[in-house]
Write a protein that holds these residues in place. Structure first.
Motif, PDB file in Angstrom:
ATOM      1  N   PHE A 124       0.823  -1.207   0.000  1.00 36.52           N
ATOM      2  CA  PHE A 124       0.000   0.000   0.000  1.00 36.52           C
ATOM      3  C   PHE A 124       0.860   1.261   0.000  1.00 36.52           C
ATOM      4  N   LEU A 125       1.881   1.277   0.849  1.00 38.80           N
ATOM      5  CA  LEU A 125       2.728   2.458   1.007  1.00 38.80           C
ATOM      6  C   LEU A 125       3.875   2.529   0.001  1.00 38.80           C
ATOM      7  N   ALA A 126       4.161   1.396  -0.666  1.00 41.02           N
ATOM      8  CA  ALA A 126       5.322   1.283  -1.557  1.00 41.02           C
ATOM      9  C   ALA A 126       6.602   1.602  -0.794  1.00 41.02           C
ATOM     10  N   LYS A 127       6.687   1.067   0.439  1.00 41.63           N
ATOM     11  CA  LYS A 127       7.860   1.246   1.293  1.00 41.63           C
ATOM     12  C   LYS A 127       8.160  -0.077   1.987  1.00 41.63           C
ATOM     13  N   ARG A 128       9.426  -0.300   2.243  1.00 45.00           N
ATOM     14  CA  ARG A 128       9.860  -1.497   2.987  1.00 45.00           C
ATOM     15  C   ARG A 128       9.764  -1.183   4.475  1.00 45.00           C
ATOM     16  N   LEU A 129       9.185  -2.109   5.245  1.00 51.08           N
ATOM     17  CA  LEU A 129       8.966  -1.903   6.668  1.00 51.08           C
ATOM     18  C   LEU A 129       9.645  -2.982   7.507  1.00 51.08           C
ATOM     19  N   ARG A 130       9.913  -2.648   8.753  1.00 49.60           N
ATOM     20  CA  ARG A 130      10.352  -3.630   9.745  1.00 49.60           C
ATOM     21  C   ARG A 130       9.242  -3.686  10.785  1.00 49.60           C
ATOM     22  N   GLY A 131       8.703  -4.882  11.011  1.00 51.37           N
ATOM     23  CA  GLY A 131       7.598  -5.024  11.941  1.00 51.37           C
ATOM     24  C   GLY A 131       7.991  -5.759  13.204  1.00 51.37           C
ATOM     25  N   LYS A 132       7.285  -5.416  14.278  1.00 57.76           N
ATOM     26  CA  LYS A 132       7.457  -6.142  15.530  1.00 57.76           C
ATOM     27  C   LYS A 132       6.147  -6.076  16.306  1.00 57.76           C
ATOM     28  N   GLN A 133       5.941  -7.098  17.107  1.00 56.97           N
ATOM     29  CA  GLN A 133       4.767  -7.121  17.969  1.00 56.97           C
ATOM     30  C   GLN A 133       5.148  -6.431  19.271  1.00 56.97           C
ATOM     31  N   ILE A 134       4.374  -5.407  19.660  1.00 58.00           N
ATOM     32  CA  ILE A 134       4.728  -4.642  20.858  1.00 58.00           C
ATOM     33  C   ILE A 134       3.759  -4.873  22.020  1.00 58.00           C
ATOM     34  N   GLU A 135       2.657  -5.557  21.758  1.00 57.95           N
ATOM     35  CA  GLU A 135       1.702  -5.870  22.806  1.00 57.95           C
ATOM     36  C   GLU A 135       1.014  -7.172  22.444  1.00 57.95           C
ATOM     37  N   SER A 136       0.682  -7.969  23.458  1.00 55.75           N
ATOM     38  CA  SER A 136       0.045  -9.260  23.218  1.00 55.75           C
ATOM     39  C   SER A 136      -1.063  -9.512  24.229  1.00 55.75           C
ATOM     40  N   VAL A 137      -2.175 -10.037  23.754  1.00 57.35           N
ATOM     41  CA  VAL A 137      -3.261 -10.431  24.655  1.00 57.35           C
ATOM     42  C   VAL A 137      -2.829 -11.597  25.541  1.00 57.35           C
ATOM     43  N   LEU A 138      -1.804 -12.303  25.115  1.00 53.69           N
ATOM     44  CA  LEU A 138      -1.317 -13.453  25.887  1.00 53.69           C
ATOM     45  C   LEU A 138      -0.460 -13.032  27.075  1.00 53.69           C
ATOM     46  N   ARG A 139      -0.017 -11.791  27.040  1.00 51.43           N
ATOM     47  CA  ARG A 139       0.858 -11.298  28.105  1.00 51.43           C
ATOM     48  C   ARG A 139       0.326 -10.005  28.715  1.00 51.43           C
ATOM     49  N   GLY A 140      -0.994  -9.949  28.872  1.00 52.37           N
ATOM     50  CA  GLY A 140      -1.620  -8.852  29.597  1.00 52.37           C
ATOM     51  C   GLY A 140      -2.123  -7.690  28.773  1.00 52.37           C
ATOM     52  N   GLY A 141      -1.904  -7.700  27.482  1.00 51.56           N
ATOM     53  CA  GLY A 141      -2.368  -6.600  26.642  1.00 51.56           C
ATOM     54  C   GLY A 141      -3.853  -6.702  26.339  1.00 51.56           C
ATOM     55  N   GLU A 142      -4.426  -5.567  26.007  1.00 44.88           N
ATOM     56  CA  GLU A 142      -5.832  -5.536  25.597  1.00 44.88           C
ATOM     57  C   GLU A 142      -5.991  -6.037  24.160  1.00 44.88           C
ATOM     58  N   GLN A 143      -4.926  -5.876  23.356  1.00 50.04           N
ATOM     59  CA  GLN A 143      -4.942  -6.249  21.946  1.00 50.04           C
ATOM     60  C   GLN A 143      -3.573  -6.792  21.556  1.00 50.04           C
ATOM     61  N   ASP A 144      -3.499  -7.411  20.400  1.00 50.73           N
ATOM     62  CA  ASP A 144      -2.213  -7.715  19.785  1.00 50.73           C
ATOM     63  C   ASP A 144      -1.897  -6.486  18.928  1.00 50.73           C
ATOM     64  N   VAL A 145      -0.805  -5.804  19.270  1.00 47.59           N
ATOM     65  CA  VAL A 145      -0.460  -4.552  18.598  1.00 47.59           C
ATOM     66  C   VAL A 145       0.871  -4.737  17.868  1.00 47.59           C
ATOM     67  N   PHE A 146       0.882  -4.297  16.617  1.00 44.16           N
ATOM     68  CA  PHE A 146       2.071  -4.392  15.775  1.00 44.16           C
ATOM     69  C   PHE A 146       2.554  -2.997  15.441  1.00 44.16           C
ATOM     70  N   GLU A 147       3.881  -2.839  15.410  1.00 53.35           N
ATOM     71  CA  GLU A 147       4.495  -1.570  15.060  1.00 53.35           C
ATOM     72  C   GLU A 147       5.405  -1.787  13.856  1.00 53.35           C
ATOM     73  N   PHE A 148       5.246  -0.919  12.869  1.00 55.99           N
ATOM     74  CA  PHE A 148       6.029  -1.023  11.633  1.00 55.99           C
ATOM     75  C   PHE A 148       6.786   0.273  11.400  1.00 55.99           C
ATOM     76  N   SER A 149       8.088   0.146  11.204  1.00 59.53           N
ATOM     77  CA  SER A 149       8.949   1.303  10.940  1.00 59.53           C
ATOM     78  C   SER A 149       9.444   1.241   9.510  1.00 59.53           C
ATOM     79  N   VAL A 150       9.507   2.392   8.859  1.00 55.09           N
ATOM     80  CA  VAL A 150      10.009   2.470   7.486  1.00 55.09           C
ATOM     81  C   VAL A 150      11.509   2.236   7.499  1.00 55.09           C
ATOM     82  N   LEU A 151      11.968   1.334   6.630  1.00 54.86           N
ATOM     83  CA  LEU A 151      13.396   1.068   6.483  1.00 54.86           C
ATOM     84  C   LEU A 151      13.976   2.017   5.443  1.00 54.86           C
ATOM     85  N   ARG A 152      15.158   2.472   5.681  1.00 55.33           N
ATOM     86  CA  ARG A 152      15.834   3.370   4.752  1.00 55.33           C
ATOM     87  C   ARG A 152      16.877   2.621   3.990  1.00 55.33           C
TER      88      ARG A 152
END
Length: 161
Positions: A133-161
């Motif tokens: 969609f963005l035509a950009k390369r991303l690095r993703g990581k999971q920053i929150e998990s319902v399995l470890r106390g989070g309300e949601q499974d949250v993913f964070e994606f940073s643009v790679l240069r």
């Protein structure tokens, strides 16, 4: 093209159980090891996400459509009216960092509280979609998990240069 028009199996349809999917994940982890399995599952998810963006006609549209509108479209395809991979509640952008808030992910389903399981395939699918969609390369990581106390499974994606 609707799911019914592109149905692969005549009687069983296109869907399989979470139990079978999780068996594939565990089998891959046992065969390859946890890190190699994560790489493989994220890669498989990325391919799925890229195809999804293409099927929705949203590849390379990052500046033309709002992230909120895209979130709604992707959620309908991956959510309860689609393949049921997960429910996407929202997508946010802060500069070149994107956060995606999900729940009922296939990867977390049936896992006990405290499980170290990561949502590798789901993360990969969302990453692949966003990259296309963005035509950009991303690095993703999971920053929150319902399995470890989070309300949601949250993913964070940073643009790679």
């Amino acid at each position: 093209m609707s799911i019914a028009e592109d149905q692969v199996r005549q009687q069983l349809g296109d869907f399989s159980s979470i139990v079978c999917f999780k068996a594939v994940v565990v089998g891959i982890e046992e065969a390859l090891g946890e890190k190699a399995a994560a790489i493989a599952l994220i890669s498989a998810g990325r391919q799925r996400g890229k195809k999804l963006a293409e099927d929705l006609g949203l590849n390379n549209k990052g500046s033309e459509i709002s992230l909120e509108d895209v979130s709604i479209k992707v959620s309908s395809v991956l959510g309860k009216d689609g393949t049921r991979l997960c429910i996407i509640d929202k997508m946010e952008q802060d500069g070149e960092v994107y956060k995606v808030y999900t729940r009922e992910t296939v990867c977390s389903a049936g896992e006990p509280q405290g499980s170290p399981r990561q949502c590798t395939f789901t993360l990969g699918a969302i990453q692949g979609f966003l990259e296309s969609f963005l035509a950009k390369r991303l690095r993703g990581k999971q920053i929150e998990s319902v399995l470890r106390g989070g309300e949601q499974d949250v993913f964070e994606f940073s643009v790679l240069r």
